[in-house]
Design a protein around this motif. Structure first.
Motif, PDB file in Angstrom:
ATOM      1  N   LEU A   6      34.419  32.552  31.254  1.00 49.93           N
ATOM      2  CA  LEU A   6      35.525  33.431  31.849  1.00 49.93           C
ATOM      3  C   LEU A   6      37.056  32.622  31.918  1.00 49.93           C
ATOM      4  O   LEU A   6      37.918  33.317  31.690  1.00 49.93           O
ATOM      5  N   LYS A   7      37.018  31.496  31.948  1.00 50.10           N
ATOM      6  CA  LYS A   7      38.140  30.858  32.055  1.00 50.10           C
ATOM      7  C   LYS A   7      38.901  30.964  30.791  1.00 50.10           C
ATOM      8  O   LYS A   7      40.246  31.304  30.684  1.00 50.10           O
ATOM      9  N   PHE A   8      38.226  30.780  29.721  1.00 50.07           N
ATOM     10  CA  PHE A   8      38.662  31.031  28.394  1.00 50.07           C
ATOM     11  C   PHE A   8      39.028  32.272  28.155  1.00 50.07           C
ATOM     12  O   PHE A   8      40.340  32.330  27.477  1.00 50.07           O
ATOM     13  N   LYS A   9      38.471  33.354  28.464  1.00 46.82           N
ATOM     14  CA  LYS A   9      38.908  34.681  28.213  1.00 46.82           C
ATOM     15  C   LYS A   9      40.265  34.937  29.058  1.00 46.82           C
ATOM     16  O   LYS A   9      40.944  35.680  28.437  1.00 46.82           O
ATOM     17  N   ILE A  10      40.358  34.429  30.282  1.00 50.66           N
ATOM     18  CA  ILE A  10      41.474  34.701  31.003  1.00 50.66           C
ATOM     19  C   ILE A  10      42.695  34.168  30.343  1.00 50.66           C
ATOM     20  O   ILE A  10      43.708  34.655  30.090  1.00 50.66           O
ATOM     21  N   LEU A  11      42.350  32.848  29.799  1.00 52.93           N
ATOM     22  CA  LEU A  11      43.710  31.939  29.487  1.00 52.93           C
ATOM     23  C   LEU A  11      43.938  32.306  28.111  1.00 52.93           C
ATOM     24  O   LEU A  11      45.155  32.324  27.761  1.00 52.93           O
ATOM     25  N   PRO A  25      36.484  47.356  46.151  1.00 56.91           N
ATOM     26  CA  PRO A  25      36.981  46.934  44.795  1.00 56.91           C
ATOM     27  C   PRO A  25      37.810  45.592  44.969  1.00 56.91           C
ATOM     28  O   PRO A  25      38.603  45.401  45.708  1.00 56.91           O
ATOM     29  N   CYS A  26      37.469  44.687  43.763  1.00 55.28           N
ATOM     30  CA  CYS A  26      37.968  43.490  43.606  1.00 55.28           C
ATOM     31  C   CYS A  26      38.252  43.220  42.293  1.00 55.28           C
ATOM     32  O   CYS A  26      37.839  43.909  41.302  1.00 55.28           O
ATOM     33  N   GLY A  27      39.107  42.440  42.011  1.00 57.76           N
ATOM     34  CA  GLY A  27      39.527  41.819  40.814  1.00 57.76           C
ATOM     35  C   GLY A  27      40.902  40.820  40.561  1.00 57.76           C
ATOM     36  O   GLY A  27      41.267  40.295  41.613  1.00 57.76           O
ATOM     37  N   MET A  28      41.076  40.808  39.374  1.00 56.18           N
ATOM     38  CA  MET A  28      42.216  39.993  39.330  1.00 56.18           C
ATOM     39  C   MET A  28      43.006  40.059  37.810  1.00 56.18           C
ATOM     40  O   MET A  28      42.715  40.813  37.118  1.00 56.18           O
ATOM     41  N   GLU A  29      44.302  40.074  38.024  1.00 53.50           N
ATOM     42  CA  GLU A  29      45.107  40.233  36.772  1.00 53.50           C
ATOM     43  C   GLU A  29      45.811  39.194  36.450  1.00 53.50           C
ATOM     44  O   GLU A  29      46.487  38.499  37.383  1.00 53.50           O
ATOM     45  N   THR A  30      46.333  38.758  35.054  1.00 55.33           N
ATOM     46  CA  THR A  30      46.861  37.540  34.627  1.00 55.33           C
ATOM     47  C   THR A  30      48.432  38.374  34.498  1.00 55.33           C
ATOM     48  O   THR A  30      48.476  39.124  33.670  1.00 55.33           O
ATOM     49  N   GLU A  33      54.604  34.407  32.334  1.00 56.47           N
ATOM     50  CA  GLU A  33      56.153  34.341  32.042  1.00 56.47           C
ATOM     51  C   GLU A  33      56.463  32.685  31.800  1.00 56.47           C
ATOM     52  O   GLU A  33      56.219  31.867  32.467  1.00 56.47           O
ATOM     53  N   ASN A  34      57.159  32.922  30.577  1.00 56.25           N
ATOM     54  CA  ASN A  34      57.642  31.543  30.057  1.00 56.25           C
ATOM     55  C   ASN A  34      56.551  30.702  30.062  1.00 56.25           C
ATOM     56  O   ASN A  34      56.592  29.343  30.431  1.00 56.25           O
ATOM     57  N   SER A  35      55.405  31.058  29.447  1.00 58.63           N
ATOM     58  CA  SER A  35      54.212  30.208  29.397  1.00 58.63           C
ATOM     59  C   SER A  35      53.526  29.693  30.745  1.00 58.63           C
ATOM     60  O   SER A  35      52.696  28.892  30.709  1.00 58.63           O
ATOM     61  N   VAL A  36      53.880  30.410  31.699  1.00 57.81           N
ATOM     62  CA  VAL A  36      53.352  29.802  32.974  1.00 57.81           C
ATOM     63  C   VAL A  36      52.383  31.261  33.607  1.00 57.81           C
ATOM     64  O   VAL A  36      52.983  32.326  33.587  1.00 57.81           O
ATOM     65  N   PHE A  37      51.339  30.544  33.872  1.00 53.43           N
ATOM     66  CA  PHE A  37      50.289  31.683  34.208  1.00 53.43           C
ATOM     67  C   PHE A  37      50.272  31.968  35.768  1.00 53.43           C
ATOM     68  O   PHE A  37      50.619  31.131  36.625  1.00 53.43           O
ATOM     69  N   THR A  38      50.331  33.300  36.440  1.00 54.10           N
ATOM     70  CA  THR A  38      49.987  33.520  37.590  1.00 54.10           C
ATOM     71  C   THR A  38      48.843  34.548  37.611  1.00 54.10           C
ATOM     72  O   THR A  38      48.642  35.458  36.765  1.00 54.10           O
ATOM     73  N   PHE A  39      48.128  34.409  38.675  1.00 53.79           N
ATOM     74  CA  PHE A  39      46.786  35.220  38.750  1.00 53.79           C
ATOM     75  C   PHE A  39      46.903  35.625  39.917  1.00 53.79           C
ATOM     76  O   PHE A  39      46.706  35.315  41.271  1.00 53.79           O
ATOM     77  N   ASP A  40      46.857  37.156  39.828  1.00 52.67           N
ATOM     78  CA  ASP A  40      46.935  38.066  41.149  1.00 52.67           C
ATOM     79  C   ASP A  40      45.704  38.618  41.569  1.00 52.67           C
ATOM     80  O   ASP A  40      45.098  39.561  40.667  1.00 52.67           O
ATOM     81  N   GLY A  44      39.460  44.484  48.089  1.00 58.14           N
ATOM     82  CA  GLY A  44      39.745  45.590  49.150  1.00 58.14           C
ATOM     83  C   GLY A  44      41.080  45.582  49.224  1.00 58.14           C
ATOM     84  O   GLY A  44      41.902  45.762  48.395  1.00 58.14           O
ATOM     85  N   ASP A  45      41.653  45.567  50.726  1.00 60.01           N
ATOM     86  CA  ASP A  45      43.231  45.642  50.845  1.00 60.01           C
ATOM     87  C   ASP A  45      43.919  44.289  50.991  1.00 60.01           C
ATOM     88  O   ASP A  45      45.119  44.112  51.305  1.00 60.01           O
ATOM     89  N   LYS A  46      43.031  42.983  50.629  1.00 56.26           N
ATOM     90  CA  LYS A  46      43.793  41.820  50.613  1.00 56.26           C
ATOM     91  C   LYS A  46      44.349  41.424  48.987  1.00 56.26           C
ATOM     92  O   LYS A  46      43.467  41.735  48.337  1.00 56.26           O
ATOM     93  N   ASN A  47      45.298  40.783  49.125  1.00 51.69           N
ATOM     94  CA  ASN A  47      45.906  40.226  47.994  1.00 51.69           C
ATOM     95  C   ASN A  47      46.141  38.660  48.180  1.00 51.69           C
ATOM     96  O   ASN A  47      46.665  38.185  49.109  1.00 51.69           O
ATOM     97  N   LYS A  48      46.116  37.982  47.084  1.00 54.05           N
ATOM     98  CA  LYS A  48      46.559  36.580  46.781  1.00 54.05           C
ATOM     99  C   LYS A  48      46.608  36.172  45.462  1.00 54.05           C
ATOM    100  O   LYS A  48      46.093  36.711  44.729  1.00 54.05           O
ATOM    101  N   ASP A  49      47.930  35.349  45.370  1.00 56.30           N
ATOM    102  CA  ASP A  49      48.437  35.047  44.090  1.00 56.30           C
ATOM    103  C   ASP A  49      47.917  33.616  43.883  1.00 56.30           C
ATOM    104  O   ASP A  49      48.112  32.755  44.786  1.00 56.30           O
ATOM    105  N   TYR A  50      47.653  33.270  42.724  1.00 59.76           N
ATOM    106  CA  TYR A  50      47.166  31.752  42.408  1.00 59.76           C
ATOM    107  C   TYR A  50      48.067  31.411  41.220  1.00 59.76           C
ATOM    108  O   TYR A  50      48.439  32.050  40.273  1.00 59.76           O
ATOM    109  N   THR A  51      48.395  30.027  41.038  1.00 56.86           N
ATOM    110  CA  THR A  51      48.900  29.256  39.918  1.00 56.86           C
ATOM    111  C   THR A  51      48.019  28.300  39.077  1.00 56.86           C
ATOM    112  O   THR A  51      48.313  28.094  38.073  1.00 56.86           O
ATOM    113  N   ASP A  52      46.925  28.270  39.879  1.00 56.72           N
ATOM    114  CA  ASP A  52      45.827  27.378  39.139  1.00 56.72           C
ATOM    115  C   ASP A  52      44.695  28.030  38.983  1.00 56.72           C
ATOM    116  O   ASP A  52      43.986  28.426  39.993  1.00 56.72           O
TER     117      ASP A  52
END
Length: 79
Positions: A6-11, A25-30, A33-40, A44-52
């Motif tokens: 999964l990590k390979f598919k994302i990256l 409903p759940c999920g994540m979008e990649t 920008e400038n070779s820096v990944f952000t994962f949104d 449900g109605d909660k959102n969180k951003d990750y950089t790692d």
């Protein structure tokens, strides 16, 4: 699919995923920008951003479960 695949598919593909868990409903979008990944992520109605990606995989964001815990119990649809 295991977590390393999964990590390979994302990256490598820049793929995100969606699924339903605990009736939400759940999920994540990649974003890259400038070779820096952000994962949104959303659950449900909660959102969180990750950089790692490892934090994304292990955070118990999805109704108290991590994607590592859920990978064998939910069907991931890739976007």
């Amino acid at each position: 699919m295991n977590i390393e695949q999964l990590k390979f598919k994302i990256l490598d593909d820049g793929s995100g995923y969606t699924f339903t868990y605990d009736g939400k409903p759940c999920g994540m979008e990649t974003e890259v920008e400038n070779s820096v990944f952000t994962f949104d992520a959303w659950s449900g109605d909660k959102n969180k951003d990750y950089t790692d990606i490892d934090e994304l995989m292990t955070d118990k964001f999805y109704s108290g479960k991590s994607i590592t815990e859920l990978i064998d119990t939910v069907e991931l649809d890739f976007i």
